[in-house]
Design a protein around this motif. Structure first.
Motif, mmCIF file in Angstrom:
data_model
loop_
_atom_site.group_PDB
_atom_site.id
_atom_site.type_symbol
_atom_site.label_atom_id
_atom_site.label_comp_id
_atom_site.label_asym_id
_atom_site.label_seq_id
_atom_site.Cartn_x
_atom_site.Cartn_y
_atom_site.Cartn_z
ATOM 1 N N ALA A 211 37.261 31.185 47.589
ATOM 2 C CA ALA A 211 36.157 32.120 47.411
ATOM 3 C C ALA A 211 35.016 31.802 48.367
ATOM 4 N N VAL A 212 34.274 32.853 48.723
ATOM 5 C CA VAL A 212 33.101 32.720 49.592
ATOM 6 C C VAL A 212 31.938 33.458 48.945
ATOM 7 N N LYS A 213 30.722 33.034 49.303
ATOM 8 C CA LYS A 213 29.512 33.696 48.823
ATOM 9 C C LYS A 213 29.030 34.663 49.891
ATOM 10 N N THR A 214 28.799 35.898 49.472
ATOM 11 C CA THR A 214 28.324 36.919 50.393
ATOM 12 C C THR A 214 27.113 37.599 49.791
ATOM 13 N N SER A 215 26.370 38.276 50.628
ATOM 14 C CA SER A 215 25.201 39.006 50.176
ATOM 15 C C SER A 215 25.621 40.302 49.506
ATOM 16 N N ALA A 216 25.031 40.578 48.352
ATOM 17 C CA ALA A 216 25.398 41.790 47.622
ATOM 18 C C ALA A 216 24.991 43.035 48.387
ATOM 19 N N ALA A 217 23.900 42.944 49.151
ATOM 20 C CA ALA A 217 23.461 44.118 49.904
ATOM 21 C C ALA A 217 24.437 44.466 51.010
ATOM 22 N N ALA A 218 25.103 43.432 51.560
ATOM 23 C CA ALA A 218 26.057 43.680 52.643
ATOM 24 C C ALA A 218 27.330 44.311 52.153
ATOM 25 N N SER A 219 27.659 44.094 50.880
ATOM 26 C CA SER A 219 28.912 44.613 50.348
ATOM 27 C C SER A 219 28.777 45.995 49.724
ATOM 28 N N ASP A 220 27.572 46.473 49.502
ATOM 29 C CA ASP A 220 27.388 47.798 48.914
ATOM 30 C C ASP A 220 27.625 48.862 49.963
#
Length: 701
Positions: A211-220
């Motif tokens: 698993a990796v941590k990503t920005s929620a804004a980038a995935s929307d």
């Protein structure tokens, strides 16, 4: 116990039953799986799952081992068509039974009773089962199941990912369909007409990376209220990269959470370094080892295995692909750096390297070793290989090191061992591996061949692959220091390098003996050739190297003995010189002390007769002389007083002894007077003693 069946599973009732119901003419598949101490095997004729406790069979004596019973798990819903995969969930509560056009989930009952059997050892158990998307497969006969895997992030251990041949991935929780993720352009086959499947755009395998941590804004996704969303603070969320392999060798990454309807497809990932021949033209399997960074293995049906590191790209690049014009694909934020390519030997026939038949160019299936993360298994129609990825330990050492000048150098190549060979003739007959299961504590491996033979082997876990002791670290540091000084590698490392071989002699399946005398003769010649070139020749070279090394050591020993004799002579000479020097030093030291005393006296006399002596110094000297005389007089008087005092004490004691009966007591007044006089004398004596000591300190005596 035989060398190829250390657990003697061939004699158990379970495999006796399986041997009679094996399908004929099957390709490589996996009808076995193991979780803890339960070994599962699929019965294709009765459509049921057989299970036994392999640890109980291991602990039993040899006569009783064949009588170890097994249990039959009967699905409540009939499993249709064919099953070619048995996959137990991460916690062992569910089992996925997958076929080309069907997927069934089977619930495992609770364990109870002696020996840890299911439901107190009941021979036959009807288990609840769920057939997934039956209508979908009935209405789409061209649709096939490519791969099934359990998601590691499932809290209830019930999330199953199913990859279909139409480039969709379906997510199930028990029997309920949760999500349908699109992983590529829609591909279908309608009779003789084909679509993108002819261009290799069909996804054939996938695996889940850490698993990796990503920005929620980038995935929307971009919406009409993007201005409102831009004002919100981006939050981090956990996403699981799902690495997908297509037939043409392209690799894509699907970023999504386990409960997310929104997915992000990236790719195709750039593979470096670039070569004249593309990577994975005949790709057939993909596997991820959760190292740091993750290691991606891509297998080809020609026997080539590509080991690559999944690295973060410096800049995201969009790869051009005409077939994906109708699919929203983001630029890839990862790259694959291929560190090495391993060539597997598929069969032992001399014509195998130049052959183009399916016997020597077959699909390869990959299975990761859960005990040792540096090792994985490749099984196929021609047997089994064990591959050890050695650069993972170098990655771990690089990450654990805190030195500023630490550099990552991947120098140790991977090791591929041909453990089991089931194809050693030039005919079209095959004896594929149709079942593989890994066991733990003790570590072992169980293989079921198409001929019905069971191979059970114990796996040796090399301690150097899991940990490095302090002593080994010190030896490594010493060897590195010697290498830096130009002395070269150690003799042990040189011998290890000479003994390393590129080909090993695998175990030959008994049930596939060639019927032709000429083919058997060729096999014997090949085995003899391997022994000569890979074993005996290397041992002869090592023997010559040992003789050369022993001769050098003897010469060094003679030289060192001569040097020792010369050093002993020099030590005796040095010892004699040191003794003489010590005597000379003592003599000089005594003379120096005499000279120092003389110098002090001369300095005192010189200071006393100096004409420029001031009046205070002369008066001080006179005062010291007067005090000295007074001190001597007081000391003489003190001695006289002590003698008188002792004499008086003697006479008093004598008089008290003789006149004890006529004791005479002085009057009180006289006694008081005498006591006062003695007290004054004592105080005067003490005062004089203190004056004498003070004067001695002043004078310096």
């Amino acid at each position: 116990m035989t060398l190829t069946d250390v657990l003697e599973l061939n004699k158990t009732e379970l495999f006796t039953k399986i041997r009679t119901v094996l399908p004929i003419g099957t390709q490589t598949q996996n009808l076995l799986d193991c979780k803890d101490d339960l070994l599962y095997a699929w019965n294709s004729v009765d459509s049921c799952l057989l299970v036994t406790n392999w640890r109980v069979a291991l602990l039993q004596a040899e006569p009783k081992r064949a009588k170890i019973s097994y249990q039959t798990l009967i699905p409540s819903n009939a499993v249709g068509l064919q099953v070619d995969r048995v996959v137990v969930s991460n916690e062992g509560s569910l089992i996925a039974l997958s076929g080309p056009q069907n997927v069934t989930i089977l619930e495992v009952p609770r364990r109870s009773g002696p020996d840890g059997y299911l439901m107190d050892g009941k021979p036959q158990i009807t288990c609840r089962s769920y057939n997934l998307d039956v209508l979908l497969f009935q209405n789409n006969p061209q649709l096939e199941v490519c791969q099934v895997r359990w998601h590691p992030d499932s809290v209830s251990d019930s999330t199953l990912l199913v990859l279909l041949s139409n480039n969709t991935m379906r997510v199930y929780n028990h029997a309920k369909l949760r999500h349908v993720w699109k992983v590529g352009p829609y591909t279908v086959k309608k009779g003789a007409n084909t679509s993108l499947s002819d261009f290799g755009e069909t996804s054939i395998d996938f695996d889940i990376a850490p698993a990796v941590k990503t920005s929620a804004a980038a995935s929307d996704e971009t919406t009409d209220n993007s201005t409102l969303n831009s004002t919100k603070t981006p939050k981090e969320k956990v996403e699981w990269p799902i690495v997908i392999l297509r037939e043409n060798g392209n690799v894509y990454v699907l970023l999504t959470g386990i409960d997310s309807d929104i997915t992000r497809l990236q790719g195709p990932i750039t593979i470096t370094p670039q070569t004249s021949s593309n990577y994975g033209v005949e790709s057939c399997a993909l596997l991820i080892i959760p190292s740091l960074p993750p290691t991606v293995i891509i297998a080809e049906s020609t026997g080539r295995l590509h080991h690559a590191l999944m690295l973060e790209a410096e800049t995201t690049e969009r790869s051009f692909n005409d077939a994906d014009d109708g699919l929203l694909i983001e630029p890839s934020q990862w790259t694959l750096h291929v560190t090495e390519t391993v060539e597997l030997e598929l069969g032992l026939s001399a014509s195998a390297p130049n052959s183009t038949s399916n016997a020597y160019s077959c699909p390869i299936h990959l299975k990761r070793d859960v005990v040792n993360e540096m090792r994985y298994f490749a099984y196929h129609n021609a047997g089994l290989h064990i591959i050890t990825v050695n650069f993972i330990s170098e990655l771990q050492r690089f990450l654990d090191s805190e030195a500023e000048d630490n550099q990552l150098v991947i120098s140790t190549p991977s090791c591929a061992e041909y453990i089991l060979c089931t194809k050693f003739d030039s005919s079209d007959r095959i004896n594929p591996v149709i079942g593989i299961a890994l066991m733990q504590m003790p570590s072992g491996l169980v293989l079921l061949l198409g001929s019905g033979q069971v191979i059970s082997l114990k796996l040796v876990i090399d301690a150097q692959l899991l940990m490095t002791s302090k002593k080994e670290l010190q030896l490594t540091a010493t060897d590195a220091a010697l290498d830096e000084q130009g002395s070269g590698p150690s003799f042990a490392e040189k011998i290890k390098t000479m003994l390393q071989r590129t080909v090993n002699q695998p175990i030959l399946a008994d049930k596939m003996a060639s019927s032709s005398a000429h083919e058997r003769y060729e096999l014997l010649n090949q085995a003899v050739e391997v022994l000569r070139t890979q074993y005996l020749k290397r041992h002869e070279l090592v023997r010559a190297e040992f003789a050369k090394h022993i001769k050098c050591i003897k010469l060094q020993k003679q030289q060192q003995l001569q040097e020792i004799k010369s050093l002993e002579n020099e030590r005796e000479i040095i010892s004699e010189r040191a003794h003489k020097l010590a005597e000379r030093f003592e003599e000089i030291s005594d003379n120096q002390e005499l000279l120092v005393r003389r110098c002090q006296k001369l300095m005192q006399l010189a200071n006393s007769v100096l004409p420029n002596s001031i009046v205070a110094e002369r008066e001080f000297a006179q005062e010291v002389g007067r005090i000295d005389k007074a001190t001597k007089a007081i000391a003489a008087a003190l001695d006289t007083a002590k003698k008188t005092y002792n004499k008086q004490r003697y006479h008093i004691a004598k008089s008290e002894g003789t006149n004890a009966s006529d004791a005479y007591q002085l009057p009180e007044r006289q006694q008081r007077t005498i006591t006062e006089i003695l007290t004054q004398l004592s105080s005067e004596i003490d005062r004089q003693i203190s004056d004498v000591k003070r004067i001695n300190k002043i004078v310096g005596l």
